[in-house]
Design a protein around this motif. Structure first.
Motif, short mmCIF file in Angstrom:
data_model
loop_
_atom_site.label_atom_id
_atom_site.label_comp_id
_atom_site.label_asym_id
_atom_site.label_seq_id
_atom_site.Cartn_x
_atom_site.Cartn_y
_atom_site.Cartn_z
N LEU A 168 -34.04 30.86 47.91
CA LEU A 168 -33.69 29.77 46.98
C LEU A 168 -32.21 29.40 47.12
N HIS A 169 -31.38 30.41 47.32
CA HIS A 169 -29.94 30.17 47.47
C HIS A 169 -29.66 29.32 48.72
N VAL A 170 -30.34 29.65 49.80
CA VAL A 170 -30.17 28.88 51.04
C VAL A 170 -30.63 27.43 50.85
N LEU A 171 -31.79 27.26 50.21
CA LEU A 171 -32.29 25.90 49.96
C LEU A 171 -31.31 25.12 49.08
N TYR A 172 -30.75 25.80 48.09
CA TYR A 172 -29.78 25.15 47.19
C TYR A 172 -28.52 24.74 47.96
N GLU A 212 -38.74 30.12 38.86
CA GLU A 212 -37.45 29.79 39.45
C GLU A 212 -37.57 28.81 40.61
N VAL A 213 -38.66 28.92 41.39
CA VAL A 213 -38.90 27.94 42.45
C VAL A 213 -39.06 26.56 41.81
N THR A 214 -39.86 26.50 40.73
CA THR A 214 -40.04 25.24 40.00
C THR A 214 -38.71 24.75 39.45
N GLY A 215 -37.92 25.68 38.91
CA GLY A 215 -36.62 25.33 38.35
C GLY A 215 -35.69 24.73 39.40
N LEU A 216 -35.70 25.32 40.60
CA LEU A 216 -34.84 24.80 41.68
C LEU A 216 -35.27 23.39 42.08
N TYR A 272 -31.78 28.94 37.85
CA TYR A 272 -32.09 27.58 38.32
C TYR A 272 -32.73 26.74 37.22
N GLN A 273 -33.61 27.38 36.43
CA GLN A 273 -34.22 26.64 35.32
C GLN A 273 -33.16 26.22 34.31
#
Lengths: 397, 130
Positions: A168-172, A212-216, A272-273
Motif C-alpha cells: 500500500l505504501h508503494v502504491l501511495y 485499508e486497501v479500500t481506504g487507500l 489510510y481510511q
C-alpha cells in the motif's frame, strides 16, 4: 530525433510518415510554414503521442481482458486460507515487487513494470531519468529478489499484514509522484496518479474486504478529485482554501466518500481510511469557510495515535489552529521544534507562515514563507511560497 | 546547455523576495511559455529548476575516498545555479538565440531582467575518427 525521445523507432517512423503526408497535403494550399522543420516535428510529435496513447489503450484493453475478474459468487476466503490461484498471481507479484529487501525506488519501478505493465521507457520518462538508468534499476531489483531467495508465493499469514502495508505504501508513493508537477513536467509522462488508482482498484477487487486497501483507494479518488483545481493558468499551485470548488470531480468525490464510509463501518480502522475521511470532509465542504475543522482535528488526533509521524503532527497543529485559532496552533507547532526529523524542514516553516498570516503577523509570516521557499525541493511549491510572501509584502506597502 | 547562474557580480536586479505577486506570476508564466515553445519546436531535451544555495552541498573526496561535505550557503562567492535547460538545436547560434530570449524573462515592473544565461555545449557528439 523522435525515435531518440520516444525510444521506439517503429512508432516514430509512422509518425514522421504521417507528418510528411500532412505536409504534402497542406503546404501546397496554405504555403510553406515559417519553420518547416519545426512544423514537421510538431505534427509528427502530436501524431506520435496519439499513436503511443492508442498503443497504451490497446495494451490496457488486452490486459483487462486477460485479467480474470474476481469471482463474486465465492465468499472471500479467510486471510489464513490459500487464495484461488487465478487471483493469487497478481497479489503474489505485488507482494514480491514491494518486498522489504528492496529500496523504495526499486519497488516502485518493479511494481510499475511487472504489475502495471508499463514499459521501461515509460517509467524512465515518468521519473525523468534516462531509460538505461531505469533499466539498470529494474534489473538490479529483479536480481536482488532472486538473490534473497524469496519464494513466489503468498507471504506467511504472520507477516502478511506487514507485507500488505508495504504494498500500500508503494502504491501511495506512485500516486503522490503523479502530483509532483515540475518545470520539466512533460506531456509524454504517463499519468502516475491514474496508474496508481488503476493498480489500487485491481488490489481492491482482489481484497474487497480489506478496509485499508479500500481506504487507500478512497484517499486516491478523493485527492485526485481536486486535481483540475490545484493549478492556475501559469501552472501555479492554488491552495485548498482558494480552489474553485466547481472544478472538483463530483463523481470521484461520491465514489471515494462511499468507499471510505463503508470501510470505516467495517473496520478495522487504519491510517489510510483516516486520511481518506479527512479528504472527504474537505471535499464535502461547499466553501473553505464551512470546512468541518473540529471533525478534521478529531481525525488527526486518532491518526497521530495510530501512526505517529511528524507530518501528521504538523497537520494536526494546523487543524488545531483552524478549529481553535492560530495562537493555539502555533503552540502546537512549537512542540514539534524538538523533532530532528522536522527541524528546519520547509513544511514546518510553511505551516508557521500560514499560522502567523492567520494571526495577522505579516513580518513573521513573510520570514517563514521565504525560509520555506529556500528549503523546498518542489518548484511549484517554491513559487507558491514566494507568492504568499509577496502578497503580504504588497499588502504591507 | 543553458545555465541560469546568478552571482553578486553578474546580477543587477533585485531578489525575487522583493517582487510583487503579479511580477512573480508573470515571470513563472514566461518560463512556462518558453518551455512549451521549446517542446513545440522539437528542441526540448530537459529543464530543471534547482534548489536554493541553502540546500546545496560541496563534496570532495577525503581520506580513503570518503566524502567530505561542505555545506552552503557559499558566502564567499554568493554564486548559485538557479536552473538549467538542455536544448537540442540546429546550431550554436540557435542556442544563443534561445538563451537571449530566456534572458528577457520579466521582473519588477514587468521589465526584462536580462539575466545572464551561460551557454555550454554538451559533450554528446559522436567521436571522430582519429
Amino acid at each position: 530525433m523522435l525515435a531518440r525521445r520516444f525510444g521506439d523507432f517503429a512508432t516514430a517512423e509512422d509518425a514522421v510518415q504521417e507528418a510528411l503526408l500532412a505536409a504534402a497535403t497542406q503546404w501546397p494550399d496554405e504555403g510553406l510554414p515559417d519553420n518547416p522543420r519545426g512544423w514537421l516535428v510538431q505534427v509528427a510529435y502530436r501524431r506520435m503521442i496519439e499513436l503511443v496513447r492508442g498503443e497504451t489503450a490497446r495494451r490496457e484493453r488486452e490486459q483487462r481482458a486477460a485479467r480474470r475478474e474476481p469471482d463474486h459468487r465465492r465468499a472471500a476466503p479467510a486471510a489464513d486460507e490459500e487464495l484461488p490461484a487465478d487471483r493469487d498471481d497478481t497479489l503474489v507479484l505485488l507482494f514480491l515487487c514491494c518486498h522489504p529487501s528492496l529500496s523504495t525506488g526499486s519497488a516502485i519501478a518493479l511494481t510499475l513494470r511487472a504489475v502495471g505493465g508499463l514499459s521501461t521507457a515509460e517509467i524512465a520518462r515518468a521519473f525523468l531519468v534516462p531509460e538505461a538508468t531505469m533499466a539498470q534499476r529494474i534489473s538490479r531489483a529483479k536480481q536482488s529478489i532472486r538473490g534473497s531467495g524469496v519464494p513466489f508465493r503468498m507471504p506467511e499469514p504472520a507477516e502478511r499484514e506487514q507485507r500488505l502495508a508495504a504494498v500500500l505504501h508503494v502504491l501511495y508513493l506512485i500516486f503522490t509522484e503523479g502530483h509532483t508537477a515540475s518545470l520539466g513536467a512533460d506531456l509524454r509522462r504517463v499519468d502516475l496518479s491514474e496508474e496508481a488508482i488503476r493498480l489500487t482498484r485491481a488490489m481492491h477487487a482482489l481484497l474487497p474486504h480489506d478496509s485499508e486497501v479500500t481506504g487507500l483507494l478512497a484517499l486516491m479518488l478523493l485527492t485526485e478529485a481536486r486535481a483540475a483545481a490545484r493549478t492556475g493558468p501559469s501552472g501555479e499551485l492554488i491552495s485548498l482554501a482558494d480552489q474553485d470548488r466547481d472544478r472538483w470531480d463530483a463523481a470521484a468525490i461520491a465514489e471515494g466518500t462511499a468507499l471510505v464510509t463503508a470501510a470505516i463501518a467495517r473496520g478495522p480502522v487504519g491510517p489510510y481510511q483516516l486520511q481518506a475521511a479527512i479528504a472527504a470532509l474537505h471535499d464535502e465542504a461547499p466553501t473553505a469557510e464551512r470546512t468541518d475543522w473540529p471533525q478534521i482535528l478529531a481525525l488527526y488526533e486518532v491518526l497521530e495515535k495510530l501512526s505517529a509521524n511528524p507530518v501528521v503532527s504538523l497537520n494536526r497543529a494546523v487543524a488545531t489552529a483552524m478549529a481553535h485559532g492560530p495562537a493555539v496552533g502555533l503552540d502546537a507547532l512549537a512542540a514539534l521544534d524538538a523533532d530532528p526529523r522536522l527541524a528546519g524542514h520547509h513544511r514546518l516553516h510553511a505551516a508557521r507562515a500560514h499560522l502567523y498570516e492567520m494571526a495577522g503577523d505579516a513580518p513573521r509570516a513573510m520570514t517563514h514563507y521565504r525560509a520555506a521557499a529556500d528549503r523546498t525541493t518542489s518548484l511549484p511549491e517554491q513559487h507558491y511560497l514566494r507568492m504568499r510572501a509577496a502578497r503580504l509584502a504588497d499588502a504591507d506597502a | 546547455m543553458l545555465l541560469m547562474q546568478f552571482s553578486a557580480a553578474n546580477t543587477d536586479f533585485p531578489s525575487i523576495d522583493t517582487w510583487s505577486p503579479e511580477e512573480i506570476r508573470a515571470h513563472i508564466g514566461f518560463m512556462q511559455d518558453v518551455n512549451a515553445k521549446l517542446r513545440a519546436d522539437g528542441e526540448w531535451v530537459d529543464a530543471q529548476g534547482l534548489g536554493g544555495p541553502q540546500q546545496a552541498r560541496v563534496v570532495r573526496a577525503g581520506a580513503n575516498g570518503a566524502p567530505v561535505v561542505t555545506e552552503g550557503p557559499f558566502a564567499e562567492t554568493k554564486e548559485f545555479l538557479a536552473g538549467y535547460w538542455i536544448v537540442d538545436c540546429e546550431s550554436p547560434e540557435r542556442a544563443v538565440k534561445i538563451a537571449a530570449h530566456i534572458s528577457t524573462a520579466p521582473g519588477p515592473g514587468g521589465r526584462p531582467l536580462n539575466m545572464p544565461i551561460e551557454v555550454h555545449p554538451v559533450m554528446s557528439a559522436p567521436p571522430q575518427e582519429m
